[in-house]
Design a protein around this motif. Sequence first.
Motif, PDB file in Angstrom:
ATOM      1  N   GLY A   1       0.793  -1.220   0.000  1.00  0.00           N
ATOM      2  CA  GLY A   1       0.000   0.000   0.000  1.00  0.00           C
ATOM      3  C   GLY A   1       0.824   1.268   0.000  1.00  0.00           C
ATOM      4  N   THR A   2       2.119   1.164   0.326  1.00  0.00           N
ATOM      5  CA  THR A   2       2.988   2.338   0.347  1.00  0.00           C
ATOM      6  C   THR A   2       3.124   2.934  -1.053  1.00  0.00           C
ATOM      7  OG1 THR A   2       4.271   1.423   2.181  1.00  0.00           O
ATOM      8  CG2 THR A   2       5.300   3.191   0.914  1.00  0.00           C
ATOM      9  N   ILE A   3       3.027   4.254  -1.153  1.00  0.00           N
ATOM     10  CA  ILE A   3       3.264   4.951  -2.419  1.00  0.00           C
ATOM     11  C   ILE A   3       4.744   5.304  -2.500  1.00  0.00           C
ATOM     12  CG2 ILE A   3       2.788   7.014  -3.791  1.00  0.00           C
ATOM     13  CD1 ILE A   3       0.443   5.147  -3.734  1.00  0.00           C
ATOM     14  N   LEU A   4       5.387   4.902  -3.576  1.00  0.00           N
ATOM     15  CA  LEU A   4       6.808   5.160  -3.787  1.00  0.00           C
ATOM     16  C   LEU A   4       6.980   6.270  -4.819  1.00  0.00           C
ATOM     17  CD1 LEU A   4       7.949   1.439  -4.151  1.00  0.00           C
ATOM     18  CD2 LEU A   4       7.913   2.810  -2.051  1.00  0.00           C
ATOM     19  N   ILE A   5       7.796   7.254  -4.510  1.00  0.00           N
ATOM     20  CA  ILE A   5       8.133   8.319  -5.450  1.00  0.00           C
ATOM     21  C   ILE A   5       9.484   7.970  -6.062  1.00  0.00           C
ATOM     22  CG2 ILE A   5       8.516  10.782  -5.764  1.00  0.00           C
ATOM     23  CD1 ILE A   5       5.647   9.985  -4.914  1.00  0.00           C
ATOM     24  N   VAL A   6       9.527   7.897  -7.386  1.00  0.00           N
ATOM     25  CA  VAL A   6      10.697   7.357  -8.080  1.00  0.00           C
ATOM     26  C   VAL A   6      11.299   8.403  -9.021  1.00  0.00           C
ATOM     27  CG1 VAL A   6      11.555   5.475  -9.520  1.00  0.00           C
ATOM     28  CG2 VAL A   6       9.610   5.087  -7.983  1.00  0.00           C
ATOM     29  N   ASP A   7      12.624   8.535  -8.957  1.00  0.00           N
ATOM     30  CA  ASP A   7      13.347   9.475  -9.810  1.00  0.00           C
ATOM     31  C   ASP A   7      14.257   8.694 -10.760  1.00  0.00           C
ATOM     32  OD1 ASP A   7      14.815  11.453 -11.009  1.00  0.00           O
ATOM     33  OD2 ASP A   7      15.445  12.437  -9.154  1.00  0.00           O
ATOM     34  N   PRO A   8      13.939   8.662 -12.068  1.00  0.00           N
ATOM     35  CA  PRO A   8      14.778   7.930 -13.027  1.00  0.00           C
ATOM     36  C   PRO A   8      16.149   8.565 -13.242  1.00  0.00           C
ATOM     37  CG  PRO A   8      12.566   8.305 -13.901  1.00  0.00           C
ATOM     38  CD  PRO A   8      12.722   9.180 -12.693  1.00  0.00           C
ATOM     39  N   THR A   9      16.322   9.829 -12.830  1.00  0.00           N
ATOM     40  CA  THR A   9      17.585  10.530 -13.073  1.00  0.00           C
ATOM     41  C   THR A   9      18.518  10.511 -11.863  1.00  0.00           C
ATOM     42  OG1 THR A   9      16.747  12.698 -12.333  1.00  0.00           O
ATOM     43  CG2 THR A   9      16.352  12.086 -14.630  1.00  0.00           C
ATOM     44  N   TYR A  10      18.064   9.948 -10.748  1.00  0.00           N
ATOM     45  CA  TYR A  10      18.880   9.956  -9.534  1.00  0.00           C
ATOM     46  C   TYR A  10      20.096   9.046  -9.731  1.00  0.00           C
ATOM     47  CZ  TYR A  10      19.741  10.465  -4.518  1.00  0.00           C
ATOM     48  OH  TYR A  10      20.284  10.783  -3.302  1.00  0.00           O
ATOM     49  N   PRO A  11      21.305   9.527  -9.404  1.00  0.00           N
ATOM     50  CA  PRO A  11      22.511   8.713  -9.627  1.00  0.00           C
ATOM     51  C   PRO A  11      22.539   7.463  -8.753  1.00  0.00           C
ATOM     52  CG  PRO A  11      23.032  10.713  -8.384  1.00  0.00           C
ATOM     53  CD  PRO A  11      21.623  10.865  -8.855  1.00  0.00           C
ATOM     54  N   LEU A  12      22.935   6.360  -9.347  1.00  0.00           N
ATOM     55  CA  LEU A  12      22.984   5.090  -8.638  1.00  0.00           C
ATOM     56  C   LEU A  12      24.178   5.056  -7.688  1.00  0.00           C
ATOM     57  CD1 LEU A  12      21.510   2.356  -8.542  1.00  0.00           C
ATOM     58  CD2 LEU A  12      23.165   1.513 -10.217  1.00  0.00           C
ATOM     59  N   SER A  13      23.938   4.589  -6.461  1.00  0.00           N
ATOM     60  CA  SER A  13      25.017   4.445  -5.487  1.00  0.00           C
ATOM     61  C   SER A  13      24.648   3.340  -4.508  1.00  0.00           C
ATOM     62  CB  SER A  13      25.279   5.767  -4.753  1.00  0.00           C
ATOM     63  OG  SER A  13      24.133   6.190  -4.042  1.00  0.00           O
ATOM     64  N   ASP A  14      25.490   3.131  -3.518  1.00  0.00           N
ATOM     65  CA  ASP A  14      25.311   2.033  -2.574  1.00  0.00           C
ATOM     66  C   ASP A  14      24.139   2.278  -1.626  1.00  0.00           C
ATOM     67  OD1 ASP A  14      25.945  -0.375  -1.352  1.00  0.00           O
ATOM     68  OD2 ASP A  14      27.371   0.543   0.043  1.00  0.00           O
ATOM     69  N   ARG A  15      23.441   1.195  -1.275  1.00  0.00           N
ATOM     70  CA  ARG A  15      22.400   1.190  -0.249  1.00  0.00           C
ATOM     71  C   ARG A  15      21.216   2.107  -0.586  1.00  0.00           C
ATOM     72  NH1 ARG A  15      24.289  -1.350   4.379  1.00  0.00           N
ATOM     73  NH2 ARG A  15      26.504  -1.888   4.289  1.00  0.00           N
TER      74      ARG A  15
END
Length: 213
Positions: free
Chosen positions: A140-154
Amino acid sequence: MRFMTVSQILKHLMFMEDIRVSELARRVNIPQQTLQRVVAGLSPNPHESTLKPLAAYFQITVEQLKGFQEIPGLAAAFDPDNSPWKELPLLDWDEAGKLKQLTPELLAEKKRILTEAKVGQNGFALQMQDSSMEPVYPAGTILIVDPTYPLSDRLYVIVRLRGESRAIIRWITTDGRDYYLKLLNPDLSNHLVKLTPEDEICGVVVQAKRDLV
């Protein structure tokens, strides 16, 4: 002076009414495809025959709908340049897996989620459908997603695995050379799965929203 575009105004009015393009088109007797183009910004100067029933439905004037007259409370609350809030389309997990193929018309039809998170271009929202990421992200949690956010650990990422069409959510970590994906629910598999070049990261979760009552 134009305060906002027709597309921006319609999106905000529809958000406040909690109405989708298909239902609005039915109520005002406008072809759904026509309305989708207007909402998506692909038809910046719609015909009066399209604007009049829309203005009547939202109880505003055509000039207000065009953005030439201010709608009390709307411009201040949703100034696209100054407001910290952003509306994002709520996608399903299959759509998230083919984000680059989604058309503006389809995105215009989606329910909107309001967020104050800083999200890059083509940001979107998803809703958790299962318990795979509990206890961090319950169903049920709504997730806000950014396709441009740089990938990093954790980080928590939305990923489409090789050979799959549907996106999934996983926790990602790295050993400095490779990235690995993991579920969180201790009742499910907690093995690390190596991210391959054929897997596609669709975006990084930058915010989670859920009802507390």
